[in-house]
Write a protein that holds these residues in place. Structure first.
Motif, mmCIF file in Angstrom:
data_model
loop_
_atom_site.group_PDB
_atom_site.id
_atom_site.type_symbol
_atom_site.label_atom_id
_atom_site.label_comp_id
_atom_site.label_asym_id
_atom_site.label_seq_id
_atom_site.Cartn_x
_atom_site.Cartn_y
_atom_site.Cartn_z
ATOM 1 N N ARG A 56 -32.319 4.838 -35.699
ATOM 2 C CA ARG A 56 -33.298 4.118 -34.854
ATOM 3 C C ARG A 56 -34.636 3.770 -35.683
ATOM 4 O O ARG A 56 -35.052 2.827 -35.304
ATOM 5 C CB ARG A 56 -33.375 5.031 -33.613
ATOM 6 C CG ARG A 56 -32.205 4.960 -32.853
ATOM 7 C CD ARG A 56 -32.371 5.698 -31.560
ATOM 8 N NE ARG A 56 -33.007 4.946 -30.498
ATOM 9 C CZ ARG A 56 -32.410 3.762 -29.885
ATOM 10 N NH1 ARG A 56 -31.196 3.549 -29.974
ATOM 11 N NH2 ARG A 56 -33.086 3.184 -29.083
ATOM 12 N N ILE A 64 -35.059 7.259 -28.077
ATOM 13 C CA ILE A 64 -34.249 7.193 -27.009
ATOM 14 C C ILE A 64 -34.797 7.568 -25.886
ATOM 15 O O ILE A 64 -35.573 8.662 -25.719
ATOM 16 C CB ILE A 64 -33.030 8.326 -27.191
ATOM 17 C CG1 ILE A 64 -32.300 7.834 -28.568
ATOM 18 C CG2 ILE A 64 -32.126 8.301 -26.036
ATOM 19 C CD1 ILE A 64 -31.481 8.781 -28.913
ATOM 20 N N LYS A 65 -34.726 6.624 -24.930
ATOM 21 C CA LYS A 65 -34.960 6.962 -23.403
ATOM 22 C C LYS A 65 -34.082 7.919 -22.675
ATOM 23 O O LYS A 65 -32.975 7.286 -22.453
ATOM 24 C CB LYS A 65 -35.356 5.542 -22.595
ATOM 25 C CG LYS A 65 -36.371 4.815 -23.126
ATOM 26 C CD LYS A 65 -36.492 3.411 -22.617
ATOM 27 C CE LYS A 65 -37.622 2.557 -23.287
ATOM 28 N NZ LYS A 65 -37.626 1.339 -22.654
ATOM 29 N N PHE A 66 -34.654 8.711 -21.908
ATOM 30 C CA PHE A 66 -33.657 9.767 -21.381
ATOM 31 C C PHE A 66 -33.569 9.312 -19.880
ATOM 32 O O PHE A 66 -34.687 9.484 -19.325
ATOM 33 C CB PHE A 66 -34.030 11.397 -21.602
ATOM 34 C CG PHE A 66 -33.681 11.768 -22.817
ATOM 35 C CD1 PHE A 66 -32.301 11.955 -23.342
ATOM 36 C CD2 PHE A 66 -34.589 11.661 -23.792
ATOM 37 C CE1 PHE A 66 -31.914 12.418 -24.525
ATOM 38 C CE2 PHE A 66 -34.085 12.318 -25.240
ATOM 39 C CZ PHE A 66 -32.840 12.732 -25.498
ATOM 40 N N ASN A 67 -32.523 8.682 -19.415
ATOM 41 C CA ASN A 67 -32.510 8.476 -17.953
ATOM 42 C C ASN A 67 -31.032 9.001 -17.390
ATOM 43 O O ASN A 67 -30.331 9.700 -18.383
ATOM 44 C CB ASN A 67 -32.509 6.987 -17.680
ATOM 45 C CG ASN A 67 -31.723 6.232 -18.510
ATOM 46 O OD1 ASN A 67 -30.540 6.734 -18.915
ATOM 47 N ND2 ASN A 67 -32.059 4.988 -18.514
ATOM 48 N N LYS A 69 -28.178 7.473 -16.846
ATOM 49 C CA LYS A 69 -26.990 6.916 -17.578
ATOM 50 C C LYS A 69 -26.930 7.583 -18.983
ATOM 51 O O LYS A 69 -25.647 8.046 -19.259
ATOM 52 C CB LYS A 69 -27.404 5.513 -17.859
ATOM 53 C CG LYS A 69 -26.084 4.866 -18.568
ATOM 54 C CD LYS A 69 -26.154 3.410 -18.670
ATOM 55 C CE LYS A 69 -25.035 2.690 -19.338
ATOM 56 N NZ LYS A 69 -25.320 1.253 -19.461
ATOM 57 N N THR A 70 -28.043 7.845 -19.749
ATOM 58 C CA THR A 70 -27.970 8.442 -20.926
ATOM 59 C C THR A 70 -27.544 9.941 -20.746
ATOM 60 O O THR A 70 -26.613 10.339 -21.689
ATOM 61 C CB THR A 70 -29.490 8.546 -21.823
ATOM 62 O OG1 THR A 70 -29.891 7.228 -21.724
ATOM 63 C CG2 THR A 70 -29.233 9.131 -22.986
ATOM 64 N N VAL A 71 -28.085 10.769 -19.912
ATOM 65 C CA VAL A 71 -27.536 12.175 -19.860
ATOM 66 C C VAL A 71 -25.930 12.141 -19.429
ATOM 67 O O VAL A 71 -25.287 12.958 -19.951
ATOM 68 C CB VAL A 71 -28.417 12.807 -18.604
ATOM 69 C CG1 VAL A 71 -27.843 14.028 -18.491
ATOM 70 C CG2 VAL A 71 -29.747 12.939 -19.215
ATOM 71 N N ILE A 73 -23.736 9.905 -20.062
ATOM 72 C CA ILE A 73 -22.939 9.482 -21.304
ATOM 73 C C ILE A 73 -22.737 10.710 -22.196
ATOM 74 O O ILE A 73 -21.924 11.094 -22.975
ATOM 75 C CB ILE A 73 -23.475 8.491 -22.038
ATOM 76 C CG1 ILE A 73 -23.369 7.086 -21.230
ATOM 77 C CG2 ILE A 73 -23.094 8.248 -23.457
ATOM 78 C CD1 ILE A 73 -24.004 5.730 -21.714
ATOM 79 N N PHE A 74 -24.071 11.264 -22.557
ATOM 80 C CA PHE A 74 -24.171 12.572 -23.398
ATOM 81 C C PHE A 74 -23.151 13.680 -22.845
ATOM 82 O O PHE A 74 -22.387 14.240 -23.608
ATOM 83 C CB PHE A 74 -25.352 13.137 -23.675
ATOM 84 C CG PHE A 74 -25.473 14.093 -24.377
ATOM 85 C CD1 PHE A 74 -25.546 14.311 -25.797
ATOM 86 C CD2 PHE A 74 -25.879 15.537 -23.659
ATOM 87 C CE1 PHE A 74 -25.427 15.484 -26.486
ATOM 88 C CE2 PHE A 74 -25.800 16.740 -24.438
ATOM 89 C CZ PHE A 74 -25.760 16.484 -25.925
ATOM 90 N N CYS A 119 -21.179 2.660 -22.678
ATOM 91 C CA CYS A 119 -22.102 2.323 -23.347
ATOM 92 C C CYS A 119 -22.112 0.830 -23.687
ATOM 93 O O CYS A 119 -23.536 0.521 -23.575
ATOM 94 C CB CYS A 119 -22.087 3.143 -24.957
ATOM 95 S SG CYS A 119 -21.900 4.770 -25.033
#
Length: 123
Positions: A56, A64-67, A69-71, A73-74, A119
């Motif tokens: 990146r 990386i922005k943690f929101n 959706k990101t959490v 997906i993780f 994603c």
């Protein structure tokens, strides 16, 4: 080949190999290297995470922005990988669970494949 692709390839290979060797060290009882396997696997994970941040940075993208959706997906990625791994263990390590292991492994693969539309989206 661009620099970021080359660095991702090198770091991904090193991290993947370390993680795989660490997991083998944990799973194969004859080796008697469970604790060492955890350390080697953790080092592999750290290298893979380092690869993400290096890539990146080289692409000029922000961190990386943690929101939500990101959490999500993780969490789905971790659960999918664990389910696939359990299915593999059921077929290869544990005795008498071949068919159940195949079913669990396919469920893990489906969970991991569901990451693609989450994603990238569907167009």
């Amino acid at each position: 080949m661009k620099k970021e692709n080359f660095m991702s390839m090198i770091l991904g290979t090193i991290g993947g190999i370390l993680f795989a060797i660490g997991m083998c060290m944990c799973m194969i009882k004859e080796w008697n290297t469970f604790n060492q396997g955890i350390v080697v696997g953790a080092v592999g994970l750290v290298v893979l995470l380092l690869m993400l941040f290096v890539r990146r940075k080289m692409q000029g993208k922000p961190a990386i922005k943690f929101n939500r959706k990101t959490v999500a997906i993780f969490i789905l990625a971790v659960v999918g990988a664990l389910v696939l791994g359990v299915g593999m263990c059921m077929t290869m390590v544990w005795q008498g669970l071949l068919m159940q292991g195949i079913i669990v492994g396919v469920i893990g693969i489906v969970l991991l494949q569901s990451l693609i539309p989450l994603c990238k989206g569907i167009k």
